[in-house]
Design a protein around this motif. Structure first.
Motif, PDB file in Angstrom:
ATOM      1  N   VAL A 130       0.888  -1.150   0.131  1.00  0.00           N
ATOM      2  CA  VAL A 130      -0.021  -0.068  -0.099  1.00  0.00           C
ATOM      3  C   VAL A 130       1.002   1.037   0.029  1.00  0.00           C
ATOM      4  CG1 VAL A 130      -1.752   1.308   1.285  1.00  0.00           C
ATOM      5  CG2 VAL A 130      -1.869  -1.254   1.307  1.00  0.00           C
ATOM      6  N   TYR A 131       1.673   1.489   0.979  1.00  0.00           N
ATOM      7  CA  TYR A 131       2.896   2.499   0.947  1.00  0.00           C
ATOM      8  C   TYR A 131       3.899   2.057   1.879  1.00  0.00           C
ATOM      9  CZ  TYR A 131       3.909   7.317   1.192  1.00  0.00           C
ATOM     10  OH  TYR A 131       4.782   8.620   0.931  1.00  0.00           O
ATOM     11  N   ASP A 132       5.147   2.790   1.481  1.00  0.00           N
ATOM     12  CA  ASP A 132       6.324   2.266   1.999  1.00  0.00           C
ATOM     13  C   ASP A 132       6.929   3.146   3.086  1.00  0.00           C
ATOM     14  OD1 ASP A 132       7.002   4.219   0.272  1.00  0.00           O
ATOM     15  OD2 ASP A 132       8.663   3.039  -0.791  1.00  0.00           O
ATOM     16  N   LYS A 133       6.388   4.158   3.519  1.00  0.00           N
ATOM     17  CA  LYS A 133       6.963   5.059   4.317  1.00  0.00           C
ATOM     18  C   LYS A 133       5.745   5.309   5.472  1.00  0.00           C
ATOM     19  CE  LYS A 133      10.217   7.541   1.756  1.00  0.00           C
ATOM     20  NZ  LYS A 133      10.798   8.690   0.786  1.00  0.00           N
ATOM     21  N   ILE A 134       5.447   4.413   6.321  1.00  0.00           N
ATOM     22  CA  ILE A 134       4.534   4.528   7.316  1.00  0.00           C
ATOM     23  C   ILE A 134       5.566   4.686   8.800  1.00  0.00           C
ATOM     24  CG2 ILE A 134       2.752   3.631   8.698  1.00  0.00           C
ATOM     25  CD1 ILE A 134       1.974   4.079   6.134  1.00  0.00           C
ATOM     26  N   ARG A 135       4.987   5.655   9.606  1.00  0.00           N
ATOM     27  CA  ARG A 135       5.573   5.830  10.764  1.00  0.00           C
ATOM     28  C   ARG A 135       5.063   5.100  12.055  1.00  0.00           C
ATOM     29  NH1 ARG A 135      10.287   8.921  10.892  1.00  0.00           N
ATOM     30  NH2 ARG A 135       9.938  11.110   9.708  1.00  0.00           N
ATOM     31  N   LYS A 136       4.008   4.637  12.056  1.00  0.00           N
ATOM     32  CA  LYS A 136       3.403   3.914  12.879  1.00  0.00           C
ATOM     33  C   LYS A 136       1.847   3.329  12.519  1.00  0.00           C
ATOM     34  CE  LYS A 136       1.773   5.703  16.637  1.00  0.00           C
ATOM     35  NZ  LYS A 136       1.737   6.588  17.981  1.00  0.00           N
ATOM     36  N   PHE A 137       1.496   2.159  13.046  1.00  0.00           N
ATOM     37  CA  PHE A 137       0.201   1.853  12.602  1.00  0.00           C
ATOM     38  C   PHE A 137      -0.410   1.242  13.832  1.00  0.00           C
ATOM     39  CE2 PHE A 137      -2.776  -0.994  10.811  1.00  0.00           C
ATOM     40  CZ  PHE A 137      -3.449  -0.212   9.474  1.00  0.00           C
ATOM     41  N   ASP A 138      -1.365   2.041  14.702  1.00  0.00           N
ATOM     42  CA  ASP A 138      -1.809   1.459  15.858  1.00  0.00           C
ATOM     43  C   ASP A 138      -3.270   1.540  16.036  1.00  0.00           C
ATOM     44  OD1 ASP A 138      -1.432   1.074  18.837  1.00  0.00           O
ATOM     45  OD2 ASP A 138      -2.183   2.909  18.969  1.00  0.00           O
ATOM     46  N   MET A 139      -3.975   0.315  16.369  1.00  0.00           N
ATOM     47  CA  MET A 139      -5.297   0.380  16.370  1.00  0.00           C
ATOM     48  C   MET A 139      -5.720   0.185  17.880  1.00  0.00           C
ATOM     49  SD  MET A 139      -6.630  -1.904  13.175  1.00  0.00           S
ATOM     50  CE  MET A 139      -6.507  -0.958  11.384  1.00  0.00           C
ATOM     51  N   ARG A 140      -6.876   0.661  18.205  1.00  0.00           N
ATOM     52  CA  ARG A 140      -7.735   0.411  19.454  1.00  0.00           C
ATOM     53  C   ARG A 140      -8.998   0.018  19.097  1.00  0.00           C
ATOM     54  NH1 ARG A 140      -5.127   0.605  24.658  1.00  0.00           N
ATOM     55  NH2 ARG A 140      -3.097   1.669  23.994  1.00  0.00           N
ATOM     56  N   TYR A 141      -9.686  -1.133  19.924  1.00  0.00           N
ATOM     57  CA  TYR A 141     -11.129  -1.600  19.496  1.00  0.00           C
ATOM     58  C   TYR A 141     -11.795  -1.457  20.673  1.00  0.00           C
ATOM     59  CZ  TYR A 141      -7.677  -4.181  16.193  1.00  0.00           C
ATOM     60  OH  TYR A 141      -6.607  -4.266  15.111  1.00  0.00           O
ATOM     61  N   PHE A 142     -13.276  -0.986  20.275  1.00  0.00           N
ATOM     62  CA  PHE A 142     -13.994  -0.662  21.430  1.00  0.00           C
ATOM     63  C   PHE A 142     -15.330  -1.583  21.042  1.00  0.00           C
ATOM     64  CE2 PHE A 142     -11.367   2.898  20.643  1.00  0.00           C
ATOM     65  CZ  PHE A 142     -11.107   3.324  21.996  1.00  0.00           C
ATOM     66  N   ALA A 143     -15.777  -2.108  22.374  1.00  0.00           N
ATOM     67  CA  ALA A 143     -17.069  -2.755  22.314  1.00  0.00           C
ATOM     68  C   ALA A 143     -18.314  -1.725  22.303  1.00  0.00           C
ATOM     69  CB  ALA A 143     -16.981  -3.804  23.664  1.00  0.00           C
ATOM     70  N   THR A 144     -19.417  -2.406  22.044  1.00  0.00           N
ATOM     71  CA  THR A 144     -20.721  -1.701  22.019  1.00  0.00           C
ATOM     72  C   THR A 144     -20.813  -0.864  23.693  1.00  0.00           C
ATOM     73  OG1 THR A 144     -21.874  -3.509  22.963  1.00  0.00           O
ATOM     74  CG2 THR A 144     -22.054  -2.934  20.560  1.00  0.00           C
ATOM     75  N   PRO A 145     -21.151   0.268  23.428  1.00  0.00           N
ATOM     76  CA  PRO A 145     -21.280   1.068  24.597  1.00  0.00           C
ATOM     77  C   PRO A 145     -22.065   0.453  25.829  1.00  0.00           C
ATOM     78  CG  PRO A 145     -21.788   2.505  22.910  1.00  0.00           C
ATOM     79  CD  PRO A 145     -21.694   1.007  22.347  1.00  0.00           C
TER      80      PRO A 145
END
Length: 207
Positions: free
Chosen positions: A163-178
């Motif tokens: 996709v792309y070769d210059k990424i600094r970071k790739f951080d994900m957070r997952y949330f359940a239904t409220p």
């Protein structure tokens, strides 16, 4: 009677001075041109970053927008894992999407047939690896996985494309239904396994 005037040539000192002046002027010109080119490149890079970032996020958003859930034995189908590469956030995520596939043909032989039709469901994933070409350790490469066939292992297999070769970071957070969020879930979970959570995230934050 005056002797005829003879034109005097340049002495070695004068020639040396002239060469020195010429070299100084040439150096100044090269410096100015190099600075201008470098400034233009920096400006172009700064201007292109938002466009590239929006394009990458748009691609990922379209995949996430059509996340499909249901009918998979053992609740498999979504896997988000926390990871690092070269000391940088490099999370990995795999899921099933109802977005129209971009790749057709058999995974085994890579064939593409004229009668291939877009798959109603596809396996998609995003993963990162270190960018060894740059050599400075500052960048990561973002790769997208797609599998035309959804099988009983939807987080494995498929074909990866850069996709792309210059990424600094790739951080994900997952949330359940409220209504299902615990106190610990307010800030999101670093990982999500649908086999344990019995479903897909209600919301995802990508940094």
């Amino acid at each position: 009677m005056r002797a005829p005037h003879r034109e005097r040539g340049m002495t070695l000192i004068e020639i040396a001075v002239a060469i020195t002046i010429l070299a100084t002027i040439t150096t100044l010109i090269v410096t100015v041109i190099s600075g201008t080119v470098r400034g233009r490149d920096i400006a172009d890079e700064e201007l292109s970053r938002p466009k590239i970032a929006n394009a990458i996020l748009g691609q990922i958003f379209k995949d996430f927008r059509y996340i499909w859930w249901g009918g998979m034995t053992g609740n498999v189908g979504f896997l988000g894992k926390n990871g690092t590469r070269a000391g940088k956030d490099a999370d990995v995520v795999h899921f099933i999407t109802a977005r129209r596939t971009r790749i057709t043909g058999s995974e085994d032989d890579g064939s593409r047939r004229e009668d291939d039709r877009p798959s109603p469901l596809s396996e998609v994933g995003y993963a990162l690896k270190s960018n060894d070409v740059e050599g400075d350790g500052l960048w990561l490469e973002l790769w997208r996985r797609e599998d035309y066939f959804v099988d009983d292992k939807p987080t494995e297999g498929g074909t990866y494309t850069l996709v792309y070769d210059k990424i600094r970071k790739f951080d994900m957070r997952y949330f359940a239904t409220p209504d299902l969020q615990s106190t610990e879930d307010r800030y999101g979970a670093e990982e999500w396994d649908s086999r344990i959570k019995k479903g897909v995230p209600y919301a995802i934050i990508l940094r």
